[in-house]
Design a protein around this motif. Structure first.
Motif, PDB file in Angstrom:
ATOM      1  N   LYS A 164       0.851  -1.204   0.000  1.00 13.25           N
ATOM      2  CA  LYS A 164       0.000   0.000   0.000  1.00 13.25           C
ATOM      3  C   LYS A 164       0.884   1.251   0.000  1.00 13.25           C
ATOM      4  O   LYS A 164       0.645   2.193  -0.763  1.00 13.25           O
ATOM      5  CB  LYS A 164      -0.907  -0.042   1.240  1.00 13.25           C
ATOM      6  CG  LYS A 164      -1.908   1.066   1.324  1.00 13.25           C
ATOM      7  CD  LYS A 164      -3.036   0.719   2.297  1.00 13.25           C
ATOM      8  CE  LYS A 164      -3.863   1.935   2.677  1.00 13.25           C
ATOM      9  NZ  LYS A 164      -3.255   2.774   3.710  1.00 13.25           N
ATOM     10  N   LEU A 165       1.917   1.242   0.835  1.00 11.82           N
ATOM     11  CA  LEU A 165       2.824   2.391   0.874  1.00 11.82           C
ATOM     12  C   LEU A 165       3.465   2.617  -0.504  1.00 11.82           C
ATOM     13  O   LEU A 165       3.532   3.753  -0.988  1.00 11.82           O
ATOM     14  CB  LEU A 165       3.913   2.184   1.945  1.00 11.82           C
ATOM     15  CG  LEU A 165       4.985   3.277   1.977  1.00 11.82           C
ATOM     16  CD1 LEU A 165       4.392   4.620   2.411  1.00 11.82           C
ATOM     17  CD2 LEU A 165       6.142   2.899   2.906  1.00 11.82           C
ATOM     18  N   ASN A 168       2.298   1.761  -3.401  1.00 11.29           N
ATOM     19  CA  ASN A 168       1.259   2.319  -4.288  1.00 11.29           C
ATOM     20  C   ASN A 168       1.105   3.817  -4.079  1.00 11.29           C
ATOM     21  O   ASN A 168       0.989   4.592  -5.032  1.00 11.29           O
ATOM     22  CB  ASN A 168      -0.103   1.665  -4.027  1.00 11.29           C
ATOM     23  CG  ASN A 168      -0.153   0.233  -4.511  1.00 11.29           C
ATOM     24  OD1 ASN A 168       0.672  -0.165  -5.337  1.00 11.29           O
ATOM     25  ND2 ASN A 168      -1.098  -0.543  -4.005  1.00 11.29           N
ATOM     26  N   GLU A 169       1.096   4.215  -2.805  1.00 13.06           N
ATOM     27  CA  GLU A 169       0.906   5.642  -2.513  1.00 13.06           C
ATOM     28  C   GLU A 169       2.086   6.473  -3.021  1.00 13.06           C
ATOM     29  O   GLU A 169       1.919   7.591  -3.479  1.00 13.06           O
ATOM     30  CB  GLU A 169       0.747   5.851  -0.999  1.00 13.06           C
ATOM     31  CG  GLU A 169      -0.631   5.426  -0.496  1.00 13.06           C
ATOM     32  CD  GLU A 169      -0.668   5.202   1.024  1.00 13.06           C
ATOM     33  OE1 GLU A 169      -1.676   4.645   1.504  1.00 13.06           O
ATOM     34  OE2 GLU A 169       0.312   5.558   1.710  1.00 13.06           O
ATOM     35  N   GLU A 207       0.717   2.258  -9.119  1.00 18.44           N
ATOM     36  CA  GLU A 207       0.558   0.804  -9.097  1.00 18.44           C
ATOM     37  C   GLU A 207       1.265   0.064 -10.236  1.00 18.44           C
ATOM     38  O   GLU A 207       1.215  -1.161 -10.317  1.00 18.44           O
ATOM     39  CB  GLU A 207      -0.936   0.453  -9.122  1.00 18.44           C
ATOM     40  CG  GLU A 207      -1.651   0.922  -7.864  1.00 18.44           C
ATOM     41  CD  GLU A 207      -3.097   0.456  -7.786  1.00 18.44           C
ATOM     42  OE1 GLU A 207      -3.524  -0.320  -8.662  1.00 18.44           O
ATOM     43  OE2 GLU A 207      -3.777   0.882  -6.838  1.00 18.44           O
TER      44      GLU A 207
END
Ligand code: KOT
Length: 806
Positions: free
Chosen positions: A478-479, A481-482, A486
């Motif tokens: 998730k990190l 991706n942020e 992606e």
């Protein structure tokens, strides 16, 4: 993909539950809920799951004696692109997806690196829309379950099927075939040609069980086809005319049933070791013959020209266990398809490619000729002919250089050398990391390399980043991706752009927090399993892999002992608290490895119960290490131990998984550690130990005396003496065995030779960790440069340079 419509899905789920169990969701247990969900999913994927794409594409068949898949539910949901949707829908139905994930069995149909690599490759082939399928054996019992009893390993059978079926499999009885064992072969003349007639054989039926291998968000599904052995059904009667006294009367029905059942009953628990047992040979031929017959059945469906089979089919043999593919393909081309020897041989070489996974002499398969002759008479005739023709060729080229010809022959000293057979019968031979391939070319397979250099190539291993990062470390994913979007999920080289955050203290803080949370999770598991509390702020230092002398868990243990002494001598020692975590199974017959397990457990007992070092040092041995446990351990690791005797670890793959999850590696320059070093340099990992050329030189010319080193070095003497002086309780026998290996037998794996250097490297780890910001920066650089180790990269190389190359 519009795979999931919420309303429809809920309805289907309830209907399926009712159909399967005649009960409501509320009454169902996790297994029943899981089974229902999987049944619904299997229906949904059915129309994109094809048996073959031969009409359009060249197909790859990856033959491997083991596949270590891991649990499939989460991975399949992720790859279908419905993980989050399903999680939410189930939640609305009051079902917790995690409970279902944990209810799934983890099929342990492999020993370690070899089988896990095969599973990562399947994932990558499907995700890259490559028509590539696995052939393996559906073992009724997988790798034994490990129990620790008083610190000793005890093996319990892994009854993973529990007389049921596996939720992801579909049995295909109408695609079964017959594999023939024993009997005699007559060569009879027919139309001026010799024809082989196999009679009095024992027929065994190979029944395919298919598991879908789902690509990542690409609507592409391949198949892992596992064969189960059985007595033939009645409808095979016409083929069985030549079998032992005709079908059904193999002297004793019960014995016959046993003969057939036994073949796929249990996985051999040897890693990097040759079992050498007749049952193993039966398993190998069973896999090979069932697989190649299956390929022929599909290929011939549309009246294709068998002489051009190499245009549509690649067969890859993963190490030598499936190397009977060479004579079996020859047999089918000649005996069934009536091609001549020369044409059959050219086709065989064009179709087959081979990967070597180890240089360890004890892993090299050699089958006694008598054994092969009796079990596989036709196959033996073909091997003999391959050998005869090959020796003739070598004689022409090298005259009477018998040494050379002896090492290259397929048959020598009453044995069939399976590596030689694989090299001769294929167009490509690859190693699994740069150094490994160089050692094959320059040392182990030198003569073959000099003879046919064009066959040899390197394919550095890789790992499925979908399982080993996206699924096992969702917080880190998730990190990422942020920070960078992606796109890295489809092209892991994109991870490189994380480097721009290497001095961003907010990002580094975030990275540390994620590691901390993963450590907390693992601590809970450890407390639950081992009834011990872990300092979550300590360095989590991990060595997880099969227990083998060359992997040197012993050196790790001796270093822990060293640290313990240092702490006792100086309670104010400036050191970061450390938790050493081990996970390792030993082959049941490998006494030395079992001694090391006992040593580590007794060391853990002693240290963990010593209040003087309570806050600084902890040792944990986790029982029954396997894929599911690895998924929990790796994201929580600070220090990755990759400390094999240089030259011995062909590649290693956990080294890549740790790197991708931000652990710092302490390593010898062995296997793929070298490529990791190429990516991140000295500043971002800690190296120590002998170099490859030093090890090779010592091994050839001697020059190292462990006894001298022991007598002259205080630290070495202190820890080695502890093995036999009672300092560690309950290791009387085991301590002596280990002591002897180090001193009496001159330390074959250079544990003591590398020990001081290892201590220094460990000190460096300690010092680096003290500067948390710097440590986090190193972690980030590791993650950013791990993209090259995705098995997607590896598979692209196999496809371009081996399978599709003409
Ligand atoms: C050999 C004989 C029987 C069972 C397993 C083996 C085996 C396992 N040979 N090599 N391996 C490991 O394969 C991994 C994947 O390539 C490597 O990373 C690892 O270094 C090998 O030890």
């Amino acid at each position: 993909m519009t795979l999931i419509n919420k309303k429809e899905f809920k309805l289907e789920f309830r209907n399926q539950m009712d159909f399967l169990y005649k009960q409501t969701i509320e009454e169902a247990n996790s297994e029943q809920l899981l089974n229902t969900l999987v049944t619904v999913l299997k229906c949904k994927i059915d129309n994109i799951w094809k048996e073959s794409r031969l009409d359009k594409e060249k197909e790859v068949y990856y033959f491997c004696i083991e596949f270590l898949l891991g649990r499939q539910l989460e991975s399949n949901l992720l790859n279908l692109g419905v993980l989050e949707d399903i999680k939410l829908i189930l939640k609305e139905m009051d079902i917790n997806l995690e409970d279902l994930v944990n209810a799934e069995v983890d099929p342990a149909l492999g020993n370690g690196g070899l089988g896990r690599l095969a599973a990562c490759f399947l994932d990558s082939m499907a995700s890259l829309s490559i028509s590539g399928h696995g052939y393996g054996i559906r073992y009724e019992y997988g790798l034994f379950e490990q129990k620790l009893v008083n610190g000793h390993q005890v093996e319990v059978p892994d009854n993973w099927l529990k007389e049921e079926s596996y939720i992801w499999e579909t049995v295909r009885p109408n695609k079964a075939s017959i594999v023939k064992f024993g009997g005699q072969v007559d060569l009879v003349e027919k139309n001026g040609k010799l024809k082989a007639i196999h009679k009095n054989y024992i027929p065994v039926m190979a029944v395919p069980y298919d598991i879908p291998i789902i690509g990542y968000k690409n609507e592409y599904i391949n198949t892992l086809r596992l064969f189960k052995s059985d007595v033939p059904r009645k409808d095979f009667e016409p083929i069985l005319k030549e079998s032992k006294n005709s079908y059904g009367s193999y002297h004793d029905a019960l014995q016959y049933r046993y003969y057939a059942d036994e073949i796929s009953q249990v996985l051999y628990p040897n890693d990097s070791n040759d079992a050498g047992k007749i049952l193993r040979l039966k398993q190998e031929y069973f896999l090979v013959s069932a697989g190649i017959q299956d390929i022929f059945r599909k290929y011939k469906k549309n009246n294709r020209d068998i002489g051009k089979i190499y245009e549509k089919i690649s067969i890859h043999i993963n190490d030598t266990h499936p190397s009977l593919c060479v004579p079996e393909l020859m047999r089918l081309l000649m005996d069934e398809e009536e091609l001549g020897w020369d044409e059959a041989w050219e086709i065989t070489k064009r179709v087959i490619s081979y990967t070597n996974h180890t240089i360890m002499a004890e892993a090299m398969e050699r089958w006694n000729i008598q054994m092969i002759k009796e079990l596989l008479p036709r196959i033996y005739m073909i091997i003999e002919e391959i050998n005869k023709r090959y020796i003739r060729k070598l004689n022409n080229k090298y005259g009477n250089d018998f040494d050379k010809i002896g090492t290259m022959a397929v048959i020598s000293a009453d044995n069939v050398n399976m590596a030689n057979l694989s090299i001769i019968g294929s167009h490509s031979v690859n190693g699994v990391a740069k150094l490994h391939t160089e050692i094959l070319k320059k040392e182990v397979l030198k003569n073959f390399y000099e003879d046919e250099p064009f066959k040899f190539n390197n394919k550095t291993n890789g790992i499925a980043h979908r399982r080993w990062l996206m699924l096992s470390n969702p917080r880190l994913s998730k990190l990422i991706n942020e920070l960078i979007g992606e796109s890295w999920q489809k092209d892991t080289l994109e991870l490189k752009s994380l480097e721009k955050y290497q001095d961003d203290s907010r990002v580094l803080q975030e990275l540390e927090l994620i590691k901390q949370e993963n450590k907390r999770n693992l601590s809970k598991i450890i407390t639950q399993k081992n009834e011990i509390n872990i300092n979550e702020n300590s360095i989590f230092d991990v060595q997880i892999k099969r227990l083998h002398a060359y992997k040197r868990q012993l050196m790790n243990a001796l270093h822990i002992l060293h640290m313990y002494h240092e702490l006792l001598d100086n309670p104010n020692l400036n050191m970061e608290p450390r938790t050493f975590i081990f996970g390792a199974k030993a082959a049941p017959g490998y006494y030395f490895a079992k001694c090391v397990i006992k040593l580590i457990n007794e060391l853990a007992q002693k240290i963990n119960n010593d209040v003087r070092v309570k806050d600084k040092l902890r040792v944990v041995f986790l029982e029954n290490y396997g894929v599911s446990l690895a998924e929990k351990i790796i994201p929580a690791t600070n220090v990755s131990e990759q400390i094999s005797t240089t030259t011995k670890e062909a590649s290693g793959t956990s080294n890549m998984k740790f790197m991708m999850n931000g652990a710092i590696t302490i390593a010898t320059l062995d296997g793929a550690n070298i490529e990791i070093h190429d990516q991140i340099g000295d500043e971002n990992m800690v190296l120590f130990g002998l170099k490859a050329n030093q090890v090779l030189e010592y091994s050839k010319f001697g020059g190292y005396s462990s006894a001298d080193l022991y007598s002259n070095n205080f630290y070495i003497k202190r820890v080695v003496d502890d093995l036999v002086n009672g300092f560690i309780p309950n290791i009387l026998e085991e301590g002596r065995e280990i002591y002897n290996s180090l001193i009496t037998y001159n330390d074959e794996f250079f544990v003591l030779r590398d020990f001081e250097n290892y201590i220094e490297a460990q000190k460096k780890i300690n010092d680096l960790y003290m500067d948390k910001n710097h440590w986090n920066k190193m972690a980030l650089i590791n993650i950013a440069n791990s993209g090259i180790f995705s098995s997607d990269r590896t598979i692209k190389e196999y496809a371009n340079e081996i399978w599709y190359k003409r």
